[in-house]
Design a protein around this motif. Structure first.
Motif, mmCIF file in Angstrom:
data_model
loop_
_atom_site.group_PDB
_atom_site.id
_atom_site.type_symbol
_atom_site.label_atom_id
_atom_site.label_comp_id
_atom_site.label_asym_id
_atom_site.label_seq_id
_atom_site.Cartn_x
_atom_site.Cartn_y
_atom_site.Cartn_z
ATOM 1 N N GLU A 1 3.259 -1.291 2.820
ATOM 2 C CA GLU A 1 1.918 -0.965 2.327
ATOM 3 C C GLU A 1 1.993 0.021 1.163
ATOM 4 O OE1 GLU A 1 -0.089 0.490 5.756
ATOM 5 O OE2 GLU A 1 -0.446 -1.503 6.613
ATOM 6 N N ALA A 2 2.911 1.006 1.260
ATOM 7 C CA ALA A 2 3.053 1.996 0.191
ATOM 8 C C ALA A 2 3.564 1.355 -1.094
ATOM 9 C CB ALA A 2 3.993 3.116 0.635
ATOM 10 N N LEU A 3 4.525 0.435 -0.971
ATOM 11 C CA LEU A 3 5.086 -0.206 -2.158
ATOM 12 C C LEU A 3 4.091 -1.163 -2.806
ATOM 13 C CD1 LEU A 3 8.694 -0.934 -0.834
ATOM 14 C CD2 LEU A 3 8.072 0.683 -2.646
ATOM 15 N N LEU A 4 3.224 -1.770 -1.994
ATOM 16 C CA LEU A 4 2.244 -2.707 -2.532
ATOM 17 C C LEU A 4 1.009 -2.009 -3.089
ATOM 18 C CD1 LEU A 4 2.382 -5.589 0.127
ATOM 19 C CD2 LEU A 4 3.382 -5.568 -2.164
ATOM 20 N N SER A 5 0.774 -0.778 -2.630
ATOM 21 C CA SER A 5 -0.407 -0.050 -3.104
ATOM 22 C C SER A 5 -0.092 0.666 -4.418
ATOM 23 C CB SER A 5 -0.876 0.961 -2.057
ATOM 24 O OG SER A 5 0.107 1.971 -1.869
ATOM 25 N N GLU A 6 -1.128 0.922 -5.195
ATOM 26 C CA GLU A 6 -0.963 1.627 -6.462
ATOM 27 C C GLU A 6 -1.266 3.110 -6.283
ATOM 28 O OE1 GLU A 6 -3.311 -0.153 -9.479
ATOM 29 O OE2 GLU A 6 -2.218 -2.062 -9.452
ATOM 30 N N ASN A 7 -0.631 3.928 -7.094
ATOM 31 C CA ASN A 7 -0.937 5.358 -7.073
ATOM 32 C C ASN A 7 -2.393 5.582 -7.492
ATOM 33 O OD1 ASN A 7 1.668 6.069 -6.319
ATOM 34 N ND2 ASN A 7 2.378 6.269 -8.420
ATOM 35 N N GLU A 8 -2.996 6.573 -6.873
ATOM 36 C CA GLU A 8 -4.395 6.887 -7.188
ATOM 37 C C GLU A 8 -4.443 8.006 -8.231
ATOM 38 O OE1 GLU A 8 -8.310 8.890 -5.044
ATOM 39 O OE2 GLU A 8 -6.608 8.242 -3.821
ATOM 40 N N HIS A 9 -4.978 7.686 -9.406
ATOM 41 C CA HIS A 9 -5.115 8.670 -10.480
ATOM 42 C C HIS A 9 -6.521 9.263 -10.440
ATOM 43 C CE1 HIS A 9 -1.359 7.561 -12.661
ATOM 44 N NE2 HIS A 9 -1.566 6.424 -12.025
ATOM 45 N N TYR A 10 -6.601 10.569 -10.590
ATOM 46 C CA TYR A 10 -7.906 11.224 -10.588
ATOM 47 C C TYR A 10 -7.816 12.540 -11.347
ATOM 48 C CZ TYR A 10 -5.957 14.110 -6.783
ATOM 49 O OH TYR A 10 -5.178 14.963 -6.034
ATOM 50 N N LYS A 11 -8.961 13.188 -11.516
ATOM 51 C CA LYS A 11 -9.015 14.476 -12.201
ATOM 52 C C LYS A 11 -9.482 15.555 -11.237
ATOM 53 C CE LYS A 11 -9.697 13.002 -16.984
ATOM 54 N NZ LYS A 11 -8.453 13.632 -17.484
#
Length: 204
Positions: free
Chosen positions: A42-52
């Motif tokens: 699941e971690a490898l298939l998910s994308e990193n979450e970018h935020y401010k």
């Protein structure tokens, strides 16, 4: 005769209890490995979450991947080779974090004239200087339209590791069990964007 039957029954019971305990531990270990591999997938298939952040700094949230040391050496051979050159015992590794950043500046500065003496004769060259908390940029154009200067860029990354607890029935109150491990990475340089991140924990 009855005495021997009782001894045999006791031995048989002990063997059965031992077999059940071994089987129970095996099942528990298999379930734990299955959960880890499921979480890793699941971690490898998910994308990193970018935020401010509230201060408009760029941040990224990434899920942990759990690997055994031998798995890490296969999965990240280049990183493992680099770590082996450090003053660290790789057998005691607990976690490895990586981040890739990109820094883009929109510069605005005035051009000033400077006088230099070449072979005793004055010569005018045009120079540019820009300085702030994160960047020093200065240079001059020579008479042959050649620019020479220096650029110094600074950054500061903050890594925060935390756990996300499991919820009872998946949506009610939080429990003590760990759903996933995450890492939040923040760049204190407002000009820097974190374009990639990875967080690996080593399973013992």
């Amino acid at each position: 005769m009855k005495k021997y039957l009782n001894i045999a029954a006791a031995i048989l019971a002990a063997v059965l209890i031992l077999a059940v305990l071994i089987q129970h531990n095996t099942i528990r270990r298999v379930k734990a490995d299955r959960n880890v591999y499921k979480s890793n997938t699941e971690a490898l298939l998910s994308e990193n979450e970018h935020y401010k952040t509230k201060d408009s700094l760029n941040a990224v949230s990434t899920r942990a991947i759990e690997l055994k040391l031998e798995e890490f050496e296969r999965y990240r051979a280049e990183d493992a080779k680099l770590i082996s050159t450090l003053r660290a015992d790789k057998k005691r590794l607990e976690s490895i974090a990586t981040a890739q950043t990109e820094t883009i500046y929109a510069l605005r500065s005035t051009v000033r004239d400077s006088i230099v003496y070449i072979k005793g004769k004055p010569n005018t060259i045009r120079c540019v200087d820009y300085h702030d908390t994160w960047l020093d940029f200065s240079g001059c154009f020579s008479g042959e339209n050649l620019f020479e200067g220096t650029i110094r860029s600074r950054d500061s990354l903050l890594y925060v590791e935390h756990v996300v607890p499991k919820r009872f029935l998946g949506f009610l109150w939080k429990t003590k069990r760990v759903k996933e491990r995450r890492q939040e990475i923040v760049s204190r340089n407002p000009h820097t964007e974190i374009i990639g991140a990875e967080f690996i924990t080593i399973r013992k």
